[in-house]
Write an enzyme that holds these catalytic residues in place. Structure first.
Site, PDB file in Angstrom:
ATOM      1  N   SER A 128       0.839  -1.203   0.000  1.00 57.09           N
ATOM      2  CA  SER A 128       0.000   0.000   0.000  1.00 57.09           C
ATOM      3  C   SER A 128       0.866   1.242   0.000  1.00 57.09           C
ATOM      4  O   SER A 128       2.086   1.164   0.156  1.00 57.09           O
ATOM      5  CB  SER A 128      -0.908   0.027   1.232  1.00 57.09           C
ATOM      6  OG  SER A 128      -0.184   0.480   2.355  1.00 57.09           O
ATOM      7  N   LYS A 129       0.206   2.374  -0.140  1.00 54.99           N
ATOM      8  CA  LYS A 129       0.938   3.644  -0.161  1.00 54.99           C
ATOM      9  C   LYS A 129       1.723   3.841   1.141  1.00 54.99           C
ATOM     10  O   LYS A 129       2.744   4.523   1.160  1.00 54.99           O
ATOM     11  CB  LYS A 129      -0.054   4.792  -0.375  1.00 54.99           C
ATOM     12  CG  LYS A 129       0.638   6.131  -0.482  1.00 54.99           C
ATOM     13  CD  LYS A 129      -0.247   7.324  -0.236  1.00 54.99           C
ATOM     14  CE  LYS A 129       0.591   8.497   0.237  1.00 54.99           C
ATOM     15  NZ  LYS A 129       0.463   8.808   1.647  1.00 54.99           N
ATOM     16  N   ARG A 130       1.213   3.250   2.211  1.00 56.63           N
ATOM     17  CA  ARG A 130       1.910   3.349   3.494  1.00 56.63           C
ATOM     18  C   ARG A 130       3.360   2.879   3.414  1.00 56.63           C
ATOM     19  O   ARG A 130       4.193   3.267   4.217  1.00 56.63           O
ATOM     20  CB  ARG A 130       1.221   2.457   4.530  1.00 56.63           C
ATOM     21  CG  ARG A 130       0.162   3.130   5.290  1.00 56.63           C
ATOM     22  CD  ARG A 130      -0.481   2.149   6.272  1.00 56.63           C
ATOM     23  NE  ARG A 130      -1.905   2.376   6.340  1.00 56.63           N
ATOM     24  CZ  ARG A 130      -2.445   3.420   6.934  1.00 56.63           C
ATOM     25  NH1 ARG A 130      -1.692   4.301   7.534  1.00 56.63           N
ATOM     26  NH2 ARG A 130      -3.750   3.599   6.929  1.00 56.63           N
TER      27      ARG A 130
END
Ligand code: GLU
Length: 559
Positions: free
Chosen positions: A264-266
């Site tokens: 994910s972007k995380r």
């Protein structure tokens, strides 16, 4: 009951992104499978923009998403127009949910009239209190219409304009989702609640909008990520209540990083946070306000805006993991390789090569012909970056020279227009750097195979180990040989790769020494390191003047 093998009519798939940012890998894979299924079944693929969350949606994000899809070659038959792509031949638009609110209102009205939906007046604070109470009692919070509820009173309050949400009366029965990928997935009635159809601000929820639009757009197959699986019993109940068809559902496997975490972007925040902490830099020098930076550093789940992350990475000289399609495009990946790789995140053609290995390399045309849901797996898909790089390198290596030059120039214009000077002999530069390039970005990368050619004569550093090994040592030393070679290099005519190779070779022959004894000192002198493209190419790319200047600079380092 849905039956994945017998679509009743034309196959119509859709990609329905929420325009809140760049298209990421998961979204691109959903779009790809939807596109490929429509193509393989001779159906239609449409794009719908789910922008009911007005605060988080932007036109810029819409344009970015469409451009990303187009770059990947997933052209849509219906949807927002982008050049020749998109349009509304069946008259099913508009394709922005924010322009379809009257349709959602009509559906809500039908449900209200049949007492299948109802207004609920709890304030957000009251709902929070109910949630907190459920948490204290260690049970899941579910909103259900209380027994003995007074319909007339509620409708009166509603008509008087009292703020409220509209909730759906979820049937109190178990639901089984027949998923084309996961098989039967049972949900117990106790897991399901009276979910919201219309928010207090008057906008429909995702659940209502998606169900109304899928019906009105004739969507036959809904493919989406597994994070939506829990929504599907709600959507099915709503479809039944409204007398709609239930499409075939297929929930795609989760995409994971090498360490098993969900991609994910995380991951960008994670990488940047770890690096910032480790680098021990003074926060004042970083392009983020210091309180905000401190909060983000201290919060394992904290997220910065994409633009902030980019600025931080630039300030730290850090490369963040690619997550969005735009990241991969900027990173110099080829769209057909990205498509090939994305397809393998859950799908496989199920064919063997002659040597027994699985067939893994194919082009988008192959996918558009062969894709089928029965070859989509259930288990999590690992995102193997090394494999993607290897695919890209292989494809770059197999291109003919002109094709490679065209692809590289396109990339350069978009991402690094100032990287090369007009004097650079581009065909020679590409011939020399391509064998050691894994991406279109590699030839001009600061640590890439072409970096020596893009630096000024004074601008590069020397690798100490290479200097010791190839210049300082030996009898005569590399420095001594370099000084002699300078004379030869000054006279090579023409200063072309072949003439350079031939003249250095005869210089070595005359001294009865191997080619390396001349080539390595020269390489170190003109590139700073012992690894560079072929010697003739390396020197010819630089040109005589630059080569002599670099040799002089290197000889000066002896002292
Ligand atoms: N707008 C939703 C999303 O971006 C689409 C979900 C669906 O395909 O139903 O996740």
């Amino acid at each position: 009951m849905t039956d994945a093998t017998k679509p009743e009519s034309e196959v119509i798939t859709r990609f329905a992104p929420s325009p809140t940012g760049h298209l990421h890998v998961g979204g691109a894979r959903t779009a790809l499978f939807s596109w490929a299924l429509a193509r393989a079944m001779g159906g239609r693929f449409l794009v719908r923009i789910e922008d009911t969350d007005q605060a988080r949606s932007s036109m810029e994000a819409v344009e970015g998403l469409l451009e990303d899809l187009h770059w990947l070659g997933m052209d849509w038959d219906e949807g927002p127009a982008l050049g020749e792509v998109g349009g509304d031949p069946r008259g099913i638009g508009p394709f922005f949910q924010s322009e379809r609110t009257d349709r959602y209102d009509t559906a809500i009205q039908q449900l209200l009239e049949r007492d299948l939906a109802y207004p609920a007046f709890e304030t957000p604070e009251e709902l929070d209190a109910l949630r907190a109470e459920a948490q204290r009692e260690k049970r899941n919070f579910r909103y259900l219409r209380p027994d003995g509820w007074d319909r007339d009173a509620a409708l009166e309050r509603w008509q008087a304009g009292e703020p409220c949400v509209i909730r759906f009366r979820m049937p109190r029965s178990d639901v089984t989702v027949e998923d084309a990928i996961l098989g039967s997935v049972p949900f117990e009635a106790e897991q399901l609640d009276d979910f919201v159809l219309r928010k207090r601000d008057g906008f429909p929820t995702y659940h209502l909008a998606v169900v109304v639009d899928d019906e009105q757009m004739g969507v036959s197959h809904v493919l989406r990520g597994q994070e939506h699986l829990n929504n599907t019993p709600k959507h099915m109940a709503l479809q039944h209540a409204l007398g709609y068809r239930v499409p075939v559902f297929g929930h795609l496997p989760v995409i994971q990083n090498a360490d098993g975490s969900k991609m994910s972007k995380r991951d960008k925040d994670k990488t940047a946070r770890a690096f910032t902490k480790e680098a021990g830099v003074d926060p004042v020098t970083l392009p983020i306000e210091s309180d905000r930076l401190a909060r983000w550093l201290g919060d394992k789940r904290g997220q910065l805006e994409t633009s902030e992350l980019d600025a931080l990475a630039a300030a730290l000289g850090l490369v963040l993991p690619e997550i969005t399609v735009e990241d991969f495009r900027r990173g110099g990946y080829l769209p057909e390789v990205v498509v090939n790789f994305l397809a393998l995140l859950g799908w496989s053609p199920g064919e063997k090569l002659e040597d027994g290995r699985d067939l893994e390399r194919f082009d988008p045309g192959f996918l558009a012909e062969r894709f089928s849901l029965d070859r989509v797996g259930r288990s999590n898909a690992r995102f193997d970056r090394a494999k993607l790089l290897a695919f890209n390198q292989e494809t770059i290596g197999a291109m003919d020279e002109d094709a490679f030059a065209a692809r590289w120039s396109g990339w350069l214009r978009r991402y690094a227009p100032a990287a090369v000077s007009t004097e650079l002999d581009v065909p020679l530069f590409l011939r020399a750097t391509r064998p050691r390039s894994r991406t279109l970005a590699d030839p001009t990368a600061p640590d890439g195979p072409g970096a020596f050619a893009l630096s000024s004569d004074e601008g590069f550093g020397y690798d100490d180990k290479a200097v010791t090994k190839w210049l300082a040592k030996g009898d005569p030393s590399g420095f001594v040989r370099l000084a002699e070679l300078r004379q030869t290099v000054a006279e090579i005519e023409p200063f072309s790769p072949d003439a350079i190779e031939a003249s250095i070779a005869s210089w070595c022959e005359a001294r009865e020494i191997g080619m390396g004894k001349a080539a390595q000192p020269l390489r170190v002198a003109v590139t700073g390191s012992a690894a560079s493209p072929a010697l003739g190419d390396t020197l010819a790319i630089l040109g005589r003047e630059s080569v002599l200047a670099r040799i002089d600079r290197c000889l000066g380092e002896q002292a």
